[in-house]
Design a protein around this motif. Structure first.
Motif, mmCIF file in Angstrom:
data_model
loop_
_atom_site.group_PDB
_atom_site.id
_atom_site.type_symbol
_atom_site.label_atom_id
_atom_site.label_comp_id
_atom_site.label_asym_id
_atom_site.label_seq_id
_atom_site.Cartn_x
_atom_site.Cartn_y
_atom_site.Cartn_z
ATOM 1 N N CYS A 167 50.235 -14.292 79.677
ATOM 2 C CA CYS A 167 51.392 -14.496 78.904
ATOM 3 C C CYS A 167 51.081 -14.965 77.060
ATOM 4 O O CYS A 167 51.547 -14.332 76.853
ATOM 5 N N CYS A 204 49.032 -13.952 75.116
ATOM 6 C CA CYS A 204 49.071 -12.296 75.190
ATOM 7 C C CYS A 204 50.267 -12.440 73.819
ATOM 8 O O CYS A 204 50.153 -12.077 72.319
ATOM 9 N N LEU A 205 51.156 -12.738 74.230
ATOM 10 C CA LEU A 205 52.676 -13.264 73.161
ATOM 11 C C LEU A 205 52.224 -14.159 72.121
ATOM 12 O O LEU A 205 52.798 -13.860 70.534
#
Length: 603
Positions: A410, A413-414
């Motif tokens: 996560c 990806c951020l």
């Protein structure tokens, strides 16, 4: 008796220990290729040979420059037992400080023989590297000649691209259409073939073991159908876009044609990449020098592990490095923005001069003078906006590299999403800034006003902008590939006499990289010229219509495009009017026949 840190601080402002002195500068580790000797900060390099420890003591007492380790007292050099390991090897050769780097380098050149030996050992350890370097050394004249050839090709292409742009554009359009049609046809053919094969399989006797294969086959058929339908929709949309945007493609060709004329009338534009590169190179050298000085600034702090003294920035000085890093990005963007403003000013002068024979003697110099006198604040503000976007992106990229393999999916990806968004924002702002500089050159307004005007014009001509950027960028990319491949082909012909083909690799890589870089620099200026010409054309058509008192400023090629567009619009209007007339006639006939009831009969 050891010297305390206070004594060092007391002596530093007086003696300014700014030179680095190696106790044994000729002690080179050939395998690791580095100096194994201890290094000290001294205030003065020995300019004469020191043969005894008494000479070391005398040199330290007279000049305040202690050549032994910091904890040894200078007046006790001859009697201390540590002198053999913590003092320089006797005799100490005379040395001079190396400019900028402030290293005490021996005057005797025989000391550098070991450095050469280390380099030779490194090259000799790798036979492949040795052959590659030998190939570059043997082909240095050819490499230099090919680099000059790439420069000449880039300059020539900037002039003749107006003659070949039409061919390249229509070839590109044809290839895109044919490729989309071929891809769609292949997908439908695969779907039909799969459907026929699936039907034959379905009619045959299916066992329990084959049920899974049949299900997979059906899923594959559905996937092919989805792909074929999506490709068909894409092809139809593409054909419609090509149909409705063919006039805008013609505008791109006309702009390329006029841009070639600009370089004929303003040949000094071809020197802009050289001037920009020289300015950036001088600034980068200055930046590195200041960074080196910052590295030796600050208060001396003794390292508890090694016992040596290090210079560390404390207090407000510790923020100078960040300030210096921001300056690197801002000033680099400022130099590039100055190039864009200079080119925009010269092109605007060319466009809005009706009689090209009355152009100023040096439009480039006039544009530079206007930039220095009126528009430095505009350029500084635009480059600062780019800096505000670029620095967070660089920080996020650094964080991403530091956390590679440690962060969860996560977070990764951020980070990538933020980096991508900032990159897109930076590209959009770059394009808007470039057009803002052109608007400033046209109207002599401030940066914010020019950016607003440029944005409004770009929005009003959104389809034209999209066509010019898509088609124009691809044509310029083909030009870069053309220059690189032509230079590489010439390199193959010139290197053909060398029978060891392994030696071709590194020279050809160097030539290809340099030729592509040169082509990119020159054609980027061509791209700026095309964008400025389009903005001038949009402003010209917005405020002028060709009537007396509102004559166009545009070139003949652009005038032909406008006239052909108007003729096409008149034809369309006539067709629309005829259609409306027929509809009115049909309506009027229906109105006359309305009293005729179905059951009535004439007398």
């Amino acid at each position: 008796m050891s010297r305390s840190l206070k004594d060092i601080n007391r002596l530093l402002p007086k003696s300014w220990n700014r030179f680095v002195f190696f106790l044994d500068p000729c002690n080179v580790d050939i395998v690791q290729r580095k100096i194994k000797s201890m290094a000290l900060c001294v205030s003065l390099c020995p300019t004469e040979e020191l043969q005894t420890y008494e000479d070391l003591k005398r040199f330290a007492m007279l000049n305040g420059s202690e050549l032994c380790s910091y904890e040894l007292a200078a007046h006790k050099y001859p009697s201390l037992p540590e002198r053999f390991s913590k003092c320089p090897k006797l005799p100490v050769p005379p040395s001079k400080p190396l400019p900028v780097f402030n290293r005490c380098t021996p005057v005797d050149i025989s000391c550098y023989g070991k450095f050469a030996e280390a380099v030779v050992t490194f090259v000799g350890d790798n036979s492949v590297l040795h052959r590659l370097i030998a190939g570059v050394a043997a082909s240095k004249e050819i490499i230099i000649g090919l680099c000059v050839f790439a420069l000449v090709l880039s300059m020539i292409l900037m002039v003749i691209i107006r003659y070949i742009s039409a061919v390249l554009v229509w070839i590109l359009t044809s290839l895109v259409i044919l490729g989309s049609l071929a891809g769609t046809s292949v997908l439908w053919w695969l779907y039909i073939d799969h459907r026929l094969y699936g039907n034959n399989t379905a009619t045959s006797k299916v066992t329990k073991d084959m049920k899974e294969e049949v299900q997979v086959s059906r899923d594959s058929g559905q996937a092919l159908l989805v792909y074929a339908v999506a490709a068909t929709v894409f092809t139809i949309i593409l054909l419609l876009l090509m149909l409705f945007m063919r006039k805008r493609v013609a505008l791109t060709i006309a702009l390329f044609h006029v841009a070639g004329k600009v370089f004929i009338h303003l040949p000094l534009l071809t020197l802009q990449p050289f001037v920009t590169f020289l300015a950036l190179l001088l600034f980068w050298i200055y930046w590195i020098l200041v960074l080196l000085f910052l590295g030796t600034t600050g208060n001396p702090v003794q390292n508890e592990e090694t016992g040596l003294t290090e210079f560390r920035l404390t207090g407000p000085l510790q923020y100078l490095t960040w300030y210096h890093a921001v300056g690197l990005v801002w000033i680099s963007e400022f130099v590039l923005a100055c190039q864009q403003m200079t080119v925009a000013g010269a092109v605007v002068t060319y466009y809005f001069t009706r009689d090209k024979n009355r152009l100023p003697v040096t439009p480039i110099l006039s544009s530079v003078l206007r930039l220095v006198r009126y528009h430095l604040g505009t350029v500084a503000k635009g480059s600062f906006i780019i800096t505000l976007v670029k620095i967070p992106r660089l920080i996020l990229m650094y964080i991403h590299n530091q956390l590679k393999g440690k962060e969860n999916a996560c977070a990764r990806c951020l980070l990538k999403t933020c980096i991508c968004c900032l990159w897109c924002l930076e590209k959009c702002l770059n394009y808007l800034n470039q057009n803002a500089y052109a608007a400033t050159a046209i109207n002599s307004t401030s940066f914010c006003t020019s950016a607003r005007d440029a944005f409004v014009i770009l929005v009003e001509n959104a389809l034209r902008v999209a066509t010019i950027n898509a088609v124009g960028d691809f044509v310029l990319f083909l030009g870069k590939i053309l220059i690189m491949t032509t230079t590489a082909f010439a390199g193959v012909l010139l290197l053909n006499y060398q029978r060891d083909y392994a030696e071709w690799l590194l020279p050809l890589i160097i030539v290809c990289l340099f030729s592509f870089l040169v082509a990119h620099c020159f054609l980027s200026v061509f791209e700026i010229v095309v964008d400025v010409l389009f903005l001038c054309f949009a402003v010209d058509t917005k405020y002028n219509d060709g009537t007396p008192g509102k004559e166009f400023f545009m070139d003949k090629a652009l005038m032909e495009f406008v006239e052909s567009s108007r003729r096409l619009e008149r034809v369309v209007e006539r067709v629309v009017e005829r259609g409306r007339g027929r509809v009115k006639d049909a309506v009027s006939e229906g109105a006359e026949m309305k009293p005729m009831a179905p059951g009535t009969s004439s007398a």
